[in-house]
Design an enzyme around this catalytic site. Structure first.
Site, short mmCIF file in Angstrom:
data_model
loop_
_atom_site.label_atom_id
_atom_site.label_comp_id
_atom_site.label_asym_id
_atom_site.label_seq_id
_atom_site.Cartn_x
_atom_site.Cartn_y
_atom_site.Cartn_z
N ASN A 37 0.86 -1.19 0.00
CA ASN A 37 0.00 0.00 0.00
C ASN A 37 0.90 1.24 0.00
OD1 ASN A 37 -1.38 2.28 1.05
ND2 ASN A 37 -3.05 0.95 1.72
N HIS A 95 1.07 6.25 1.73
CA HIS A 95 1.82 7.22 2.53
C HIS A 95 2.99 7.86 1.77
CE1 HIS A 95 -0.94 6.69 5.65
NE2 HIS A 95 -0.65 5.42 5.83
N HIS A 149 -5.55 3.63 -1.62
CA HIS A 149 -6.88 3.97 -1.09
C HIS A 149 -7.25 5.37 -1.56
CE1 HIS A 149 -9.51 4.11 2.84
NE2 HIS A 149 -10.20 4.45 1.77
N ARG A 158 -9.43 7.98 -0.87
CA ARG A 158 -10.37 8.38 0.19
C ARG A 158 -11.25 9.52 -0.30
NH1 ARG A 158 -8.60 6.40 5.50
NH2 ARG A 158 -10.39 7.56 6.27
N ARG A 210 -7.08 12.80 1.05
CA ARG A 210 -5.98 13.28 1.90
C ARG A 210 -4.60 12.81 1.42
NH1 ARG A 210 -6.95 9.81 7.40
NH2 ARG A 210 -9.02 10.70 7.20
N GLU A 214 -8.51 0.41 -2.88
CA GLU A 214 -9.33 0.43 -1.65
C GLU A 214 -10.26 1.62 -1.74
OE1 GLU A 214 -7.00 0.84 1.83
OE2 GLU A 214 -5.99 -1.05 1.53
N THR A 263 -8.14 3.27 8.45
CA THR A 263 -9.38 2.48 8.47
C THR A 263 -9.50 1.76 9.81
OG1 THR A 263 -8.87 2.13 6.13
CG2 THR A 263 -10.76 0.94 7.03
N GLU A 306 -10.84 -9.59 3.01
CA GLU A 306 -9.57 -9.22 3.64
C GLU A 306 -9.83 -9.09 5.13
OE1 GLU A 306 -7.07 -6.21 1.84
OE2 GLU A 306 -6.31 -5.60 3.80
N HIS A 310 -3.59 -4.72 7.68
CA HIS A 310 -3.69 -3.61 8.63
C HIS A 310 -2.79 -3.82 9.84
CE1 HIS A 310 -5.17 0.03 10.40
NE2 HIS A 310 -5.74 0.28 9.24
N1 PXP Z 1 -5.76 -3.18 4.03
C1 PXP Z 1 -6.73 -2.25 4.12
C2 PXP Z 1 -8.10 -2.61 3.68
C3 PXP Z 1 -6.45 -0.95 4.61
O1 PXP Z 1 -7.43 -0.04 4.69
C4 PXP Z 1 -5.13 -0.63 4.95
C5 PXP Z 1 -4.79 0.76 5.38
O2 PXP Z 1 -4.98 1.65 4.33
C6 PXP Z 1 -4.14 -1.62 4.82
C7 PXP Z 1 -4.49 -2.91 4.38
C8 PXP Z 1 -2.71 -1.37 5.16
O3 PXP Z 1 -2.61 -1.09 6.52
P1 PXP Z 1 -1.22 -0.60 7.10
O4 PXP Z 1 -0.94 0.73 6.46
O5 PXP Z 1 -1.49 -0.50 8.58
O6 PXP Z 1 -0.20 -1.63 6.74
#
Ligand code: PXP
Length: 239
Positions: free
Chosen positions: A6, A9, A42, A44, A48, A69, A100, A150, A189
């Site tokens: 992901n 960031h 994601h 959003r 952001r 996402e 999330t 997931e 997550h």
């Molecule tokens: N899976 C989903 C559905 C999420 O919403 C997120 C956070 O955006 C992640 C995985 C990744 O989580 P993390 O950034 O804590 O690794």
């Protein structure tokens, strides 16, 4: 087991200063070079971090399957239909949250979710439901026609050591149950190098989606180094 990185960031850093760098697309290309299997982003509602244009570029200009996402809102579903990512992961979204915070309320929003899942299925996009490890919710996902879930691992990953076993047991039961129903099982997550060992106890996992910890590690190791470190940690997974 596959790794979806992901890259939200990377965009968070860019948006913090309103610059054009760092570009999540560049990050995705380096993740591919390091051996990642997919890219997750994601979009959003408050935009952001990831912007609409990022999603289109991530679909077209990097080699890995894109997992988008998103919340179940009409304007974002329209974007998904136009981008045609390999996969959409439906997530709950609150404007004020840092990330999330929980899984989807699939039972409470069944009819609205069914419309979206049907529409995405018909468009050939794999639909994944981001859920807490709850058996009734898994049954509802199956009834919706979603092929994939997931499992939200955040509660386990953030748990105090004396509480972790209870959450792990729930995750294991949920993974077994979903697999028996014929659903594909992903997890994500809060996963980092410290808690990865526990996550590897989960059966039937197809993909881990990991963001924050990999991007943080990349400050010190570079993003290719951080992705390789995670892949190395995952390689002993037996399912
Ligand atoms: N899976 C989903 C559905 C999420 O919403 C997120 C956070 O955006 C992640 C995985 C990744 O989580 P993390 O950034 O804590 O690794």
């Amino acid at each position: 087991m596959k790794l979806g990185v992901n890259i939200d960031h990377i965009a968070t850093l860019r948006q913090a200063r309103g610059t054009v760098y760092p570009d999540p697309l560049d990050a995705a290309i380096l993740c591919a070079r390091a051996g990642a299997h997919g890219i997750t982003a994601h979009l959003r509602e408050d935009r952001r971090h990831i912007q609409d244009d990022d999603i289109f570029r991530l679909k077209e200009l990097q080699p890995l399957p894109l997992n988008l996402e998103m919340a179940n809102v009409e304007s974002i579903v329209e974007i998904a239909l136009s981008v045609q990512p390999a996969e959409v992961c439906l997530v709950p979204e609150k404007r004020q949250e840092l990330t999330t915070e929980g899984g989807l309320n699939v039972i409470g929003h069944f009819e609205h979710l069914k419309e979206t899942v049907t529409c995405l299925n018909e468009a050939g996009i794999e639909v994944s439901m981001f859920i807490d490890p709850d058996i009734e919710t898994i049954v509802a996902c199956k009834d919706l026609g979603a092929p994939t879930i997931e499992l939200h691992t955040g509660t386990y990953c953030d748990a105090e050591p004396n509480e972790a076993a209870v959450f792990m047991e729930k995750l294991i039961k949920a993974a077994d149950y979903a697999h028996d129903l014929g659903l594909k099982v992903n997890a994500g997550h809060g996963i980092n190098m410290e808690n990865l060992g526990g996550i590897l106890c989960l059966p039937h996992l197809d993909t881990l989606n990991i963001g924050h910890s990999i991007i943080c590690r990349s400050v010190f190791l570079g993003i290719e180094g951080a992705v390789k470190e995670m892949l190395d940690g995952m390689q002993d997974y037996t399912g």
